[in-house]
Design an enzyme around this catalytic site. Sequence first.
Site, PDB file in Angstrom:
ATOM      1  N   GLU A 203      18.025 -23.467 -18.648  1.00  0.00           N
ATOM      2  CA  GLU A 203      17.379 -22.913 -17.414  1.00  0.00           C
ATOM      3  C   GLU A 203      18.358 -22.195 -16.860  1.00  0.00           C
ATOM      4  O   GLU A 203      18.139 -20.880 -16.406  1.00  0.00           O
ATOM      5  CB  GLU A 203      16.841 -23.970 -16.542  1.00  0.00           C
ATOM      6  CG  GLU A 203      15.578 -23.381 -15.518  1.00  0.00           C
ATOM      7  CD  GLU A 203      14.935 -24.485 -14.803  1.00  0.00           C
ATOM      8  OE1 GLU A 203      15.378 -25.904 -14.905  1.00  0.00           O
ATOM      9  OE2 GLU A 203      13.943 -24.415 -14.410  1.00  0.00           O
TER      10      GLU A 203
ATOM     11  N   GLU B  78      18.829 -19.080 -19.010  1.00  0.00           N
ATOM     12  CA  GLU B  78      17.405 -18.280 -18.898  1.00  0.00           C
ATOM     13  C   GLU B  78      17.688 -17.599 -17.638  1.00  0.00           C
ATOM     14  O   GLU B  78      17.154 -16.026 -17.433  1.00  0.00           O
ATOM     15  CB  GLU B  78      16.477 -18.985 -18.733  1.00  0.00           C
ATOM     16  CG  GLU B  78      15.031 -18.571 -18.876  1.00  0.00           C
ATOM     17  CD  GLU B  78      13.663 -19.320 -18.779  1.00  0.00           C
ATOM     18  OE1 GLU B  78      13.921 -20.435 -18.976  1.00  0.00           O
ATOM     19  OE2 GLU B  78      12.678 -18.673 -18.531  1.00  0.00           O
TER      20      GLU B  78
ATOM     21  N   CYS C  22      10.061 -28.157 -14.414  1.00  0.00           N
ATOM     22  CA  CYS C  22      10.008 -29.719 -14.818  1.00  0.00           C
ATOM     23  C   CYS C  22       8.864 -30.564 -14.056  1.00  0.00           C
ATOM     24  O   CYS C  22       8.652 -31.346 -14.633  1.00  0.00           O
ATOM     25  CB  CYS C  22      11.252 -29.970 -13.877  1.00  0.00           C
ATOM     26  SG  CYS C  22      12.688 -29.241 -13.855  1.00  0.00           S
TER      27      CYS C  22
ATOM     28  N   SER D 105      10.217 -20.460 -15.774  1.00  0.00           N
ATOM     29  CA  SER D 105      10.911 -20.999 -16.840  1.00  0.00           C
ATOM     30  C   SER D 105      10.096 -21.478 -17.940  1.00  0.00           C
ATOM     31  O   SER D 105       9.408 -22.276 -17.713  1.00  0.00           O
ATOM     32  CB  SER D 105      11.849 -21.728 -16.248  1.00  0.00           C
ATOM     33  OG  SER D 105      12.524 -22.493 -17.334  1.00  0.00           O
TER      34      SER D 105
ATOM     35  N   LYS E 242       3.323 -36.840 -15.835  1.00  0.00           N
ATOM     36  CA  LYS E 242       4.250 -36.964 -17.138  1.00  0.00           C
ATOM     37  C   LYS E 242       3.249 -37.439 -18.092  1.00  0.00           C
ATOM     38  O   LYS E 242       3.407 -37.214 -19.072  1.00  0.00           O
ATOM     39  CB  LYS E 242       5.348 -37.603 -16.949  1.00  0.00           C
ATOM     40  CG  LYS E 242       6.672 -37.122 -16.184  1.00  0.00           C
ATOM     41  CD  LYS E 242       7.090 -36.133 -16.878  1.00  0.00           C
ATOM     42  CE  LYS E 242       7.976 -35.107 -15.696  1.00  0.00           C
ATOM     43  NZ  LYS E 242       8.671 -33.838 -16.123  1.00  0.00           N
TER      44      LYS E 242
ATOM     45  N   GLU F 174       1.415 -34.533 -19.139  1.00  0.00           N
ATOM     46  CA  GLU F 174       2.510 -33.622 -19.783  1.00  0.00           C
ATOM     47  C   GLU F 174       2.683 -34.284 -21.404  1.00  0.00           C
ATOM     48  O   GLU F 174       2.781 -33.199 -22.247  1.00  0.00           O
ATOM     49  CB  GLU F 174       3.656 -33.651 -19.336  1.00  0.00           C
ATOM     50  CG  GLU F 174       4.880 -32.637 -19.767  1.00  0.00           C
ATOM     51  CD  GLU F 174       6.302 -32.830 -19.292  1.00  0.00           C
ATOM     52  OE1 GLU F 174       6.416 -32.931 -17.980  1.00  0.00           O
ATOM     53  OE2 GLU F 174       7.369 -32.782 -19.813  1.00  0.00           O
TER      54      GLU F 174
ATOM     55  N   GLU G   3       1.099 -27.591 -26.794  1.00  0.00           N
ATOM     56  CA  GLU G   3       1.945 -26.717 -26.942  1.00  0.00           C
ATOM     57  C   GLU G   3       3.622 -27.174 -26.982  1.00  0.00           C
ATOM     58  O   GLU G   3       4.370 -26.461 -27.418  1.00  0.00           O
ATOM     59  CB  GLU G   3       1.923 -25.706 -26.004  1.00  0.00           C
ATOM     60  CG  GLU G   3       1.764 -25.853 -24.298  1.00  0.00           C
ATOM     61  CD  GLU G   3       0.447 -26.414 -23.901  1.00  0.00           C
ATOM     62  OE1 GLU G   3      -0.102 -27.358 -24.397  1.00  0.00           O
ATOM     63  OE2 GLU G   3      -0.165 -25.804 -23.172  1.00  0.00           O
TER      64      GLU G   3
ATOM     65  N   CYS H 294      10.533 -36.168  -6.950  1.00  0.00           N
ATOM     66  CA  CYS H 294      10.381 -37.257  -7.792  1.00  0.00           C
ATOM     67  C   CYS H 294      10.566 -38.669  -7.153  1.00  0.00           C
ATOM     68  O   CYS H 294       9.903 -39.729  -7.520  1.00  0.00           O
ATOM     69  CB  CYS H 294      11.117 -37.290  -9.221  1.00  0.00           C
ATOM     70  SG  CYS H 294      11.136 -35.618  -9.946  1.00  0.00           S
TER      71      CYS H 294
END
Lengths: 589, 176
Positions: A281, A284, A301, A321, A360, A363, A368, A505
Amino acid sequence: MGNTITIIVNNKPYPVEDGQTIMQALDKIGFHLPRLCYHPKLSVEGACRMCIVEVEGSNNYVTSCTAKVAEGMKISTNTAELRKARRDILELLLDSHPVDCNTCERNGNCELQDLARSIGVKIRQFEGEKKQYEIDLSSPAITRDPNKCILCGRCIRMCSEIQGVNAIDFTNRGFDSTVVTAFNSPINSSVCINCGQCINVCPTAALSEKYYTVELFRELSDSKKIKIVQIAPAVRAAIGEAFGMEPGTNMEKQTVATLRKLGFDKVFDTQFSADLTIMEEGYEFLNRLTNNGILPMITSCSPAWIKYAEQFHDEILPNISTCKSPMSMMSSILKTYYAKKIGADPLNILSVAVMPCVAKKYEAQREELKIDGIGLTDIVITTRELAWMIKSAGIDLVSTKGEEFDNIFGFSSGAATIFGVTGGVMEAALRSAYELYVGETVVDIEFNELRGFKGIKEAEIKMGDKNIRVAVAHGIGNANAILEIVKEDPSRYQFIEIMSCPGGCINGGGQPYAGSEYIALNENLLEKRASVLYQIDRSKTIRRSHENPEIQRLYKEYLERPNGPKSHKILHTRYAKKSPRGVVYNGKM
Amino acid sequence: MNNNLKIREDIDDRKEKLVKFIDEKRGKGYNKSALMSVLHKAQEIYGFISTEVIEEISMCLGIPTASIWGVVTFYHFFTTKPRGKYIISVCLGTACYVRGSKRILNKLKEVLGIGLNETTKDRLFTLEAKYCLGCCGLSPVMMINDEVYEKLTTKKVVEIIKNLKAESEVHYSEIN
Ligand code: SF4
Ligand code: SF4
Ligand code: SF4
Ligand code: FES
């Protein structure tokens, strides 16, 4: 406001501050009235009537969460009539409530159950008509059991007032009233972003995460599989609470030890892959910054944030990102580099993640993320689920002797630890980006402007020839506010961190229920959890991600360079507009 | 049969009507408080309130779809299922029941191919049950829209439905 007035409670005078509600005043002088719909961080609804008191001169009972105190007000909190009235209200709720506390997830941590006990509901002589709804198991993340819903409405207000998603609302009326998504569609095909914040404020088991514990216990007994687990930073900061420990106790080493006792072959740290995330990141960001790329760059994230953006703000997707989350980066490395290194078939590796997060689970199922068709994280369980598994397996977390993470993905910098709290990803990124750009280390590596629980935090950092303006938002409502600012003034920020859960979190939708001393979203509780992570950071000698020697080795042996073709294939992903029914409007205009 | 539906949609200016109505309301600065009257209008225009219509209203008024769904399902006078041109209410009150209204109902289900509270695919008929329409002397009875049909037999019922269908056929071919 501010003036002190006198109220008479149960015949005794008390000085209290004017301008507050009766409930707020009584809370401060030590009378804790029963309550169900009230939550201090949400708007007041006055729907459940559990909090009634008698006020002299008023013919009806007064709901203390809505009525304000007044000079000389005479309040009774515990007359025989009141006790009976409260019991009647509660019994009405219990009449249509399933009688299965024994097998219920919230058994022992349920506000309805606690009230029934404290209000003195006796054996039910008359059982009312029970609700008979199907349990909504459509989502990989959120489970809804409308039979256990007492219609307090907290979830609705959470989803709308704090998260601004507006996925759910009441439907129908009277006995048929229930909480549903638009068009009563299964929650998985609704606009729900799986943040799980509604679970944390629900007083009963009507909302919960989708449980994968049974499946996981089964997998753990499969001797042919290589069973690997990773734990997120925030888990160690809160799991102790589920075992009656004081909030703010660091349980890192004990958690590692119990995971081995549960049967995992390797216990790795999501913080390792958080360091990896910062490498990817960070580069990037510098890339976008120096090559006229799309700015501001926004962190990726938080899977609930990603779904939110894909549904409501697809114009912003190019700003996000392309880095996978630390959880998915870890699993990516496990199923590629690590599998090869230990000579195993990736399909034979079971990658489990213990997360403070409900989203999560969603996720983990995103297509993908797969690499060459191979799924990454096989099972995600929440901190709560792990706590249950530990208890269920008869393991004593508290007195277990602590152990260290396994090599080679168990080593992490302090920067990775603070990923678990709002502002932490930004702070970690800046620690590295500064050095990588300027070529010298930041002197003061603690960015205090980025810490704390203010909804939106901003900072400006001078990096060589550039002035970098960054912002941090936690809670989707705040994220939405930042996007509004960006729309107005696209060049105001260069880098933005977004976490879907208020506080980050540490307050994820899968963290232990707040218990009796605290309630969900309480700042002191969040502060204590955050302090665990900041302490761990301070105790480490390596506090910058790019200095993690294991990370350096991983690049040398396998990934080549940050943002290179290899790491792009393994560690990056893509986003696309999503349009579930009802997505047209998200609450702000 | 299905042609009827098609023709109807071809001449559909309903959405336009609704959006115009909402715009007028918005012009007056109502917005959120306009929801009830907009829903009434939508039901008047479409005969029911579909998910698409809710999405449209959501966008125009700035109210989340879940909240609008909540309002629509709270009030019994809104319906989220399409209703037919002809609303058939069969009386299942005591008097009609003892004189065989159940058989009438079953016959209707059979010829229309739908169950209670359902609507035929061509959106011509909706079948409902009522408990006493207040014409016990004429039982068994049913109502179709505002008209009462008395002393029914299964044969009569088949005839009535046939006629209504024929009527509609004419009606729509005229439009065409
Ligand atoms: S939600 Fe609470 S009261 Fe209801 S069954 Fe579960 S533990 Fe018992
Ligand atoms: S999980 Fe989040 S988005 Fe989904 S209903 Fe709950 S609060 Fe709303
Ligand atoms: S689901 Fe939970 S929070 Fe929501 S209304 Fe029902 S009991 Fe309250
Ligand atoms: S807590 Fe006051 S009415 Fe529900």
